[in-house]
Design a protein around this motif. Structure first.
Motif, PDB file in Angstrom:
ATOM      1  N   ASP A   1       0.911  -1.147  -0.068  1.00 20.39           N
ATOM      2  CA  ASP A   1       0.040  -0.032   0.039  1.00 20.39           C
ATOM      3  C   ASP A   1       0.914   1.245   0.200  1.00 20.39           C
ATOM      4  O   ASP A   1       0.409   2.191  -0.644  1.00 20.39           O
ATOM      5  N   LEU A   2       2.004   1.333   0.666  1.00 18.89           N
ATOM      6  CA  LEU A   2       2.764   2.303   0.780  1.00 18.89           C
ATOM      7  C   LEU A   2       3.543   2.943  -0.418  1.00 18.89           C
ATOM      8  O   LEU A   2       3.667   3.605  -1.062  1.00 18.89           O
ATOM      9  N   ASN A   3       3.714   1.383  -1.273  1.00 22.72           N
ATOM     10  CA  ASN A   3       4.560   1.768  -2.612  1.00 22.72           C
ATOM     11  C   ASN A   3       3.376   2.350  -3.701  1.00 22.72           C
ATOM     12  O   ASN A   3       3.881   2.863  -4.448  1.00 22.72           O
ATOM     13  N   LYS A   4       2.024   2.155  -3.367  1.00 26.93           N
ATOM     14  CA  LYS A   4       1.085   2.379  -4.254  1.00 26.93           C
ATOM     15  C   LYS A   4       0.760   3.889  -3.782  1.00 26.93           C
ATOM     16  O   LYS A   4       0.207   4.879  -4.694  1.00 26.93           O
ATOM     17  N   ALA A   5       1.183   4.597  -2.553  1.00 29.94           N
ATOM     18  CA  ALA A   5       0.765   5.834  -2.278  1.00 29.94           C
ATOM     19  C   ALA A   5       1.853   6.715  -2.514  1.00 29.94           C
ATOM     20  O   ALA A   5       2.574   6.463  -3.117  1.00 29.94           O
ATOM     21  N   ASP A   6       1.282   7.965  -2.333  1.00 30.57           N
ATOM     22  CA  ASP A   6       2.296   9.207  -2.412  1.00 30.57           C
ATOM     23  C   ASP A   6       3.351   9.335  -1.515  1.00 30.57           C
ATOM     24  O   ASP A   6       2.614   9.812  -0.280  1.00 30.57           O
ATOM     25  N   GLY A   7       4.431   9.459  -1.403  1.00 28.66           N
ATOM     26  CA  GLY A   7       5.383   9.948  -0.575  1.00 28.66           C
ATOM     27  C   GLY A   7       6.053   9.290   0.323  1.00 28.66           C
ATOM     28  O   GLY A   7       7.176   9.819   1.046  1.00 28.66           O
ATOM     29  N   PRO A   8       5.869   7.995   0.841  1.00 25.53           N
ATOM     30  CA  PRO A   8       6.737   7.318   2.059  1.00 25.53           C
ATOM     31  C   PRO A   8       7.996   7.119   1.265  1.00 25.53           C
ATOM     32  O   PRO A   8       8.294   6.635   0.360  1.00 25.53           O
ATOM     33  N   THR A   9       8.930   7.603   2.122  1.00 26.57           N
ATOM     34  CA  THR A   9      10.420   7.431   1.775  1.00 26.57           C
ATOM     35  C   THR A   9      11.181   6.607   3.079  1.00 26.57           C
ATOM     36  O   THR A   9      11.915   6.040   2.491  1.00 26.57           O
ATOM     37  N   HIS A  10      10.843   6.444   4.071  1.00 26.02           N
ATOM     38  CA  HIS A  10      11.442   5.827   5.085  1.00 26.02           C
ATOM     39  C   HIS A  10      10.408   4.968   6.013  1.00 26.02           C
ATOM     40  O   HIS A  10       9.427   5.532   6.293  1.00 26.02           O
ATOM     41  N   LEU A  11      10.754   3.799   6.440  1.00 20.29           N
ATOM     42  CA  LEU A  11       9.710   3.030   7.468  1.00 20.29           C
ATOM     43  C   LEU A  11      10.766   2.169   8.224  1.00 20.29           C
ATOM     44  O   LEU A  11      11.508   1.746   8.138  1.00 20.29           O
TER      45      LEU A  11
END
Length: 951
Positions: free
Chosen positions: A50-60
């Motif tokens: 889901d994060l890959n599909k979303a906009d903006g996440p760079t770190h986790l």
């Protein structure tokens, strides 16, 4: 300039307990429990996708709790003192969960002396000071103190901001959501928590101050210290006294709930950068623990062959099993006997809060509602019972007392107060709620704004394990009374025992609290015990797949359909009822004229005497009662011989039944509050797994008759909306072609041919109206294991000719005969049949010495795998439908009815074109990925302002 960074911090501990309760007890090839590991892995994978599909996440990074103690225990030695140790089978999974996180090449952080929340707070504040935005993946109320905090950026960089993501509800939590929950902005949440305390973490707070009072105090005075300072000047009362007396405890609570934002950061944030998941370590981890379905997902569906693990068990060897023994009976665990005097009646708010705190600690609670009626859409809530262990159960009365306004009412917690306290528990994803027929409780509680999840249902578990099983003297039902006697050796109190019968019966709300507590708490106690016995059996006996993938996901879906209901046109029904009454009267006149006298047509005795004694028709058979049989088969036989009076009686029966069952009953069934009819679906009503409909039954309306169409015309859409009908086309024949491996039928379905015409050509060498009609009858009759005499009766031929047709059918389609022979051999050996999805149906009488019993079981056994697979497929479609519609921006499309192979929806008129392909795709692909069929699943869709027009 570098683009803005966005850090996601995952509260891993919450994921672990959610995963533990959402999946059954699984083990890896080495025998180590891995149910929570598997669930955690799938949840983390979904988040990453889901994060890959979303906009903006760079770190986790994933943050976990290192130990059960922290610096807060030095401040207050009772902090979290009441929390029990984690479940025994969860303990060995903790290190594996850390391994799973690292297998995704994600940072996994835990530190001694501080809690995961403190580490999250420290990283979040450090990130905002560097200008990064932060999303905390959690729904923890303590972390809501951080929402909206924007750091003052270093070196002139604009500070970042913090929000939260609740992945279970797919909801972003920002400042407005926090204010809606607590009534104060995030920076004041700690003050509210300090006053109200936290029973789960044993934060004391101020005794007697709940969420609403705490929120109002902070709203009125600004913060905790101001509220405490103002206490001496407040209105005299318990609140004033408690604030003055417990001021120090409130200040201590503020220290306990305040997050530590300056913890050392063990790993540099730059190391949290999101990259594509390296497949090698993840593949090694999945292989090690036997997660073959996830392994296939990793390499695009081409994983290594599945091994027989408890995740994918090999078929159990059950040769020689007696279907009424074995797993249907179990040795009782070493529990104390059920003690009705051990239960507690909860009438004080503080006591209820204590029970709720214990439920949070246990992470599993059995629940049951007591109401004023059986109809969940009209019943008033009288009380709720809970059980946390054997004899550890309580009843919370909410509406007890006489119906007379002057009647004395016993002390009990106000309904609104109890609902407000119970709602967070019943909706918490980390606490499993167990019920017996919990669908009813879901609907009752939904009317009070509580949406219960996650859930387990002991009735459905029993059905998945023992459908069709019988135990002499007890039966094979799945109701609580039968299950308690079968599995616990306990006879439960009955509703009649408590409320009486007939004119002396009283509503449950008028039952004295001591008796009500014994009855209601016993239900919860029995449910808890049944769950402990049935849940392990699912994995041991191969029931997990059907329960987890088909039946359990369907419970909230069906509950919501029942709440939606469907609108009926009362005036049209009344007109149709009058029309039927006139037609019935006319038929009666015709029948009396044919017989030469009047009699009671609805009396089987009088009708039998008239037909066989007075009119002299042949074929009458008297039963043990001395009366002639006048069932439908007898009347159809007489009609076939030219007895017109029998034809008229059949018409009379149909019209009178339709009038009483539908045109009259539907008017009475209209809910005065909603203006709609709300049927009730049973998930255990049909042995093959089909849903059944009652109160009213909407599944027996004639399908292809003019009368049936007229009744369906009375089911209508709301103004501006239409009804959409989506119907599987000949699904059982398609499944038969696949399961019996019949190339001509598979080819016909692949090419979109008319299957009955193809069968007519194969059988008779020509296709016309007569041969196609015969082929259609044969196609369906063979799948139901029909005898030569049964087929002869349907086709109006001699039995020898019917047998010749059966022989010719098997000659043309030998796979069908092989399927029948193989199925019967398997059922005789094992005692049960099985669908493509693993649903078992037991046939204890298939080896009976009584020919009629044996033949009936054989016919049912032949059809059960096909009809059961059909039922499983439409259930899978139903469970997937709302998520697919929501993803397509069509969340307002409502699924209203399921009738055999058909689903009925209500939607705005302008959305038909968009919804149609989504519904068709979900239904056509419902078997995937668990089962790949050799034939396509055809779906026929129509729409209109009435159900009739949609066909």
């Amino acid at each position: 300039m570098e683009s803005k960074q966005h850090l996601y911090l995952v509260d891993g501990s919450a994921y672990i307990f959610r995963a533990y309760h959402r999946l059954p007890p699984l083990t890896n090839p080495g025998g180590t429990p891995v149910g929570a590991v598997y669930g955690y892995t799938t949840m983390l994978w979904k988040l990453a996708e889901d994060l890959n599909k979303a906009d903006g996440p760079t770190h986790l990074a994933v943050i976990l709790d290192k130990a059960s103690t922290s610096f807060r225990n030095d401040l207050y030695d009772q902090y979290k003192a009441h929390r029990p140790p984690p479940p025994e089978d969860l303990v060995p999974q903790f290190p594996l969960i850390r391994d799973a996180t690292r297998a995704f090449s994600l940072a996994c952080i835990e530190e001694e002396g501080v809690e995961a929340d403190d580490i999250i707070a420290s990283y979040a504040r450090a990130a905002t000071r560097r200008g990064w935005d932060v999303t905390i993946v959690s729904s923890d109320k303590d972390l809501m103190q951080l929402v909206g905090k924007c750091g003052q950026g270093d070196d002139g960089v604009e500070g970042g901001c913090i929000d939260m993501l609740d992945t279970m509800k797919n909801q972003r939590i920002d400042v407005p959501e926090v204010i809606e929950k607590f009534g104060v902005p995030p920076e004041k949440v700690g003050d509210v928590l300090a006053l109200m305390g936290d029973s789960v973490d044993n934060v004391p707070g101020v005794f007697g101050v709940g969420p609403k009072t705490a929120s109002k105090l902070i709203q009125d005075y600004g913060d905790l210290e101001a509220a405490l300072a103002a206490a001496p000047s407040m209105k005299k009362g318990k609140l004033q006294e408690r604030l003055i007396e417990q001021a120090d405890m409130a200040r201590l609570s503020k220290e306990l709930v305040t997050l530590k934002e300056d913890c050392p950061l063990p790993i540099e944030m730059e190391e949290f950068r999101l990259i594509a998941i390296p497949p090698e370590p993840l593949a090694a981890f999945l292989t090690q623990h036997g997660f073959t379905s996830l392994l296939k997902r990793l390499d695009g569906g081409h994983g290594s062959p599945e091994r027989a693990t408890q995740l994918h068990p090999s078929k159990p060897v059950t040769a020689g099993v007696n279907p009424i023994e074995g797993a249907a009976r179990q040795d009782l665990p070493e529990w104390p006997k059920i003690d009705l005097d051990a239960y507690t009646c909860v009438t004080q708010t503080a006591d209820l809060e204590a029970w709720i705190a214990r439920a949070y600690d246990k992470r599993l609670v059995a629940i049951d509602t007591e109401t004023s009626a059986l109809d969940a859409m009209r019943a008033d809530l009288a009380g709720i019972s809970m059980a946390l262990g054997p004899n550890e159960a309580c009843y919370i009365p909410l509406a007890h007392g006489g119906s007379d306004m002057f009647a004395e009412r016993p002390e009990q917690i106000p309904l609104e107060t109890a609902i407000a306290l119970l709602k967070p528990l019943l909706e918490d994803d980390a606490v499993l709620k167990v019920g017996q027929n919990i669908k009813y409780d879901l609907n009752v509680l939904a009317r009070h704004g509580i949406h219960v999840a996650p859930i387990d249902d002991t009735m459905i578990m029993s059905f998945c394990l023992d459908a069709g099983r019988q135990i002499e003297g007890i039966g094979g039902g799945h109701g609580m009374d039968e299950l308690a006697e079968r599995h616990l050796g306990h006879k439960t109190l009955t509703f009649k025992d408590i409320c009486g019968t007939g004119k002396k019966a009283i509503p449950f709300g008028e039952v004295p609290l001591d008796r009500a507590t014994r009855y209601a708490a016993e239900d919860a106690d029995v449910t808890w015990r049944l769950h402990q016995m049935l849940k392990p059996r699912l994995s041991h006996e191969g029931g997990t797949r059907i329960y987890e993938r088909v039946d359990r996901p369907l419970i909230p879906v069906v509950a919501q359909m029942e709440r939606h209901g469907i609108k009926v046109d009362r005036e049209k029904l009344a007109g149709l009822s009058k029309q039927f009454a006139e037609a019935v009267a006319a038929l009666e006149c015709e029948i009396f004229a044919m017989c030469g006298f009047e009699f009671t047509i609805g009396s089987p005795k009088q009708l039998g005497d008239v037909l066989f004694d007075k009119l002299g028709y042949k074929g009458g058979r008297k039963g043990k009662s001395g009366m002639y049989s006048t069932d439908q088969a007898i009347l159809e036989g007489l009609a076939g011989q030219g007895a017109e009076v029998a034809t008229k009686v059949l018409e009379w029966r149909q019209l009178t039944k339709l009038r009483s069952t539908y045109t009259e009953a539907l008017q009475a069934a209209i809910n005065p509050d909603t203006g709609r009819v709300h049927t009730s679906y049973s998930l255990v009503g049909a042995q093959t797994g089909r849903l059944s409909s009652t109160d009213p039954n909407l599944q027996n309306i004639p399908i292809r008759t003019e009368i049936g169409r007229q009744i369906r015309e009375c089911f209508v859409a709301e103004p501006g909306h239409v009804l959409l009908s989506a119907d599987y086309s000949q699904i059982e024949l398609r499944l038969a072609a696949h399961m019996a491996d019949v190339p001509p039928l598979k080819e016909a379905f692949e090419q979109g041919e008319d299957i009955h015409s193809r069968t007519a050509m194969e059988m008779f060498g020509t296709v016309d109206r007569d041969t196609r009609g015969r082929a259609k009858t044969i196609n369906f009759a063979i799948l139901y294991g029909i005898s030569r005499w049964g087929l002869a009766g349907r086709l109006g031929t001699e039995s020898d000719e019917a047998q010749a047709m059966i022989d010719r059918y098997f000659e043309r389609f030998p796979g069908i005969q092989r399927y029948i022979v193989s199925t019967l051999e398997t059922v005789r050996e094992r005692g049960y049949s099985e669908t493509l999805f693993g649903r078992k149906t037991w046939f204890p009488r298939i080896t009976s010495k009584a020919q009629a019993e044996r033949a009936g079981s054989e016919r049912a056994a032949i059809n059960a795998p096909i009809q059961g697979t059909s039922a499983d497929i439409i259930k899978r479609a139903m469970a997937r439908m709302q998520p697919a519609l929501t993803e397509a921006g069509l969340s307002h499309v409502r699924m209203l009815l399921q009738v055999h192979d058909e689903l009925v929806f209500e939607l705005p008129e302008g959305d038909v074109a968009a919804a149609r392909p989504v519904i068709e795709r979900v239904m056509a692909e419902a078997a995937l990925p668990a089962v790949t069929l050799d034939v396509p699943l055809g779906v026929e869709i129509g729409s209109g302002h009435s159900w009739g027009a949609a066909h």
